[in-house]
Design a protein around this motif. Sequence first.
Motif, short mmCIF file in Angstrom:
data_model
loop_
_atom_site.label_atom_id
_atom_site.label_comp_id
_atom_site.label_asym_id
_atom_site.label_seq_id
_atom_site.Cartn_x
_atom_site.Cartn_y
_atom_site.Cartn_z
N TYR A 1 0.46 3.26 -4.42
CA TYR A 1 1.03 2.77 -5.81
C TYR A 1 0.31 1.73 -6.63
O TYR A 1 -0.03 0.99 -5.99
CB TYR A 1 2.58 2.25 -5.81
CG TYR A 1 3.41 1.80 -7.02
CD1 TYR A 1 3.42 2.64 -7.93
CD2 TYR A 1 3.20 0.49 -7.31
CE1 TYR A 1 4.19 2.21 -9.13
CE2 TYR A 1 3.73 0.07 -8.51
CZ TYR A 1 4.27 0.81 -9.42
OH TYR A 1 4.52 0.30 -10.65
N VAL A 2 -0.15 1.97 -7.80
CA VAL A 2 -0.67 1.42 -8.69
C VAL A 2 -0.02 1.30 -10.16
O VAL A 2 0.26 2.20 -10.90
CB VAL A 2 -2.13 1.81 -8.93
CG1 VAL A 2 -2.87 0.99 -10.09
CG2 VAL A 2 -3.00 2.09 -7.74
N ALA B 1 0.88 -1.41 0.09
CA ALA B 1 0.09 -0.09 0.08
C ALA B 1 0.92 1.22 0.06
O ALA B 1 0.49 2.33 0.13
CB ALA B 1 -0.90 -0.03 1.37
N GLN B 2 2.24 1.07 0.04
CA GLN B 2 2.77 2.48 0.19
C GLN B 2 3.10 3.18 -1.23
O GLN B 2 2.94 2.62 -2.39
CB GLN B 2 4.20 2.10 0.37
CG GLN B 2 5.08 1.18 -0.28
CD GLN B 2 6.53 0.68 0.24
OE1 GLN B 2 7.26 1.69 0.68
NE2 GLN B 2 6.88 -0.33 0.50
N SER B 3 3.23 4.47 -1.02
CA SER B 3 3.17 5.31 -2.45
C SER B 3 4.43 5.17 -3.18
O SER B 3 4.21 5.61 -4.36
CB SER B 3 2.96 6.65 -1.93
OG SER B 3 3.83 7.18 -1.18
N ASP B 4 5.43 4.83 -2.52
CA ASP B 4 6.62 4.86 -3.35
C ASP B 4 7.57 3.53 -3.05
O ASP B 4 8.36 3.59 -2.37
CB ASP B 4 7.73 5.85 -3.18
CG ASP B 4 8.87 6.18 -3.72
OD1 ASP B 4 8.99 5.47 -4.89
OD2 ASP B 4 9.76 7.02 -3.20
N PRO B 5 6.94 2.53 -3.53
CA PRO B 5 7.67 1.04 -3.01
C PRO B 5 9.09 0.67 -3.54
O PRO B 5 9.21 1.43 -4.87
CB PRO B 5 6.64 0.18 -3.88
CG PRO B 5 5.97 0.81 -4.89
CD PRO B 5 5.88 2.26 -4.51
N ALA C 1 13.16 3.00 -8.80
CA ALA C 1 14.30 3.24 -9.90
C ALA C 1 15.76 3.24 -9.42
O ALA C 1 16.51 2.86 -9.86
CB ALA C 1 14.05 4.73 -10.49
N VAL C 2 15.66 3.69 -7.84
CA VAL C 2 16.96 4.08 -7.39
C VAL C 2 17.72 2.76 -7.34
O VAL C 2 18.67 2.25 -7.35
CB VAL C 2 16.81 4.85 -6.07
CG1 VAL C 2 18.33 4.77 -5.51
CG2 VAL C 2 16.86 6.22 -6.39
#
Length: 200
Positions: free
Chosen positions: A86-87, A15-19, A55-56
């Motif tokens: 995040y989707v 459920a996190q926004s920036d996995p 990405a990192v």
Amino acid sequence: MEMVLIRHGRPADGAQSDPGLAPDGHAGAERLAEHLAGGAVRRPDAVWSSPMQRAVETAAPLAERLGLPVRTDERLREFDHGVPVYVAADRTTDAEERAEMWRALETGRWGEHRFDPQAFSRDVDSVLADIADEFPRGVVAVVCHSGVINAHLCSVLERPLSMFCQLEHTSFSRLLVSPQGKRLLHTLNETAHLQVATAL
């Protein structure tokens, strides 16, 4: 110069926004690093990345193998930056649902999230132009996102802004950029490095 545009590896579910990356995303990042740093193609002289975690984490193995730092720029972030959950853009295999999602993106809608597609595209074009200017004769790997790559390729191909190409996780596409800034799409969505060899 040659610019290698890389879509990040598969993110972890949650459920996190920036996995960060899922286990198979990390595995794909390692295979990418082995391919790009191992002599199969011209070795990158620099590694850039979106600052988003997926990405990192994709860029890190490549940078480590090359002995280079990972340089980041906010303009390489995906259009979904700031969403609460995040989707993935390719979360569905239903063609009609996916087409509707992509049509919505053209107007700056991603679920409840809103963004300016034209501003997004301008930011992408500007950062990639800046990177090309800094390395006029080299090879640069840029780890970013499907939306970022699609936006830039629309500019390169002089087509309306859209999500026109389904890019695989940890795939890469290569652009040739002249010192005058002329851009040529050389390859699209390369995935041979992701194929797992099987014993005969």
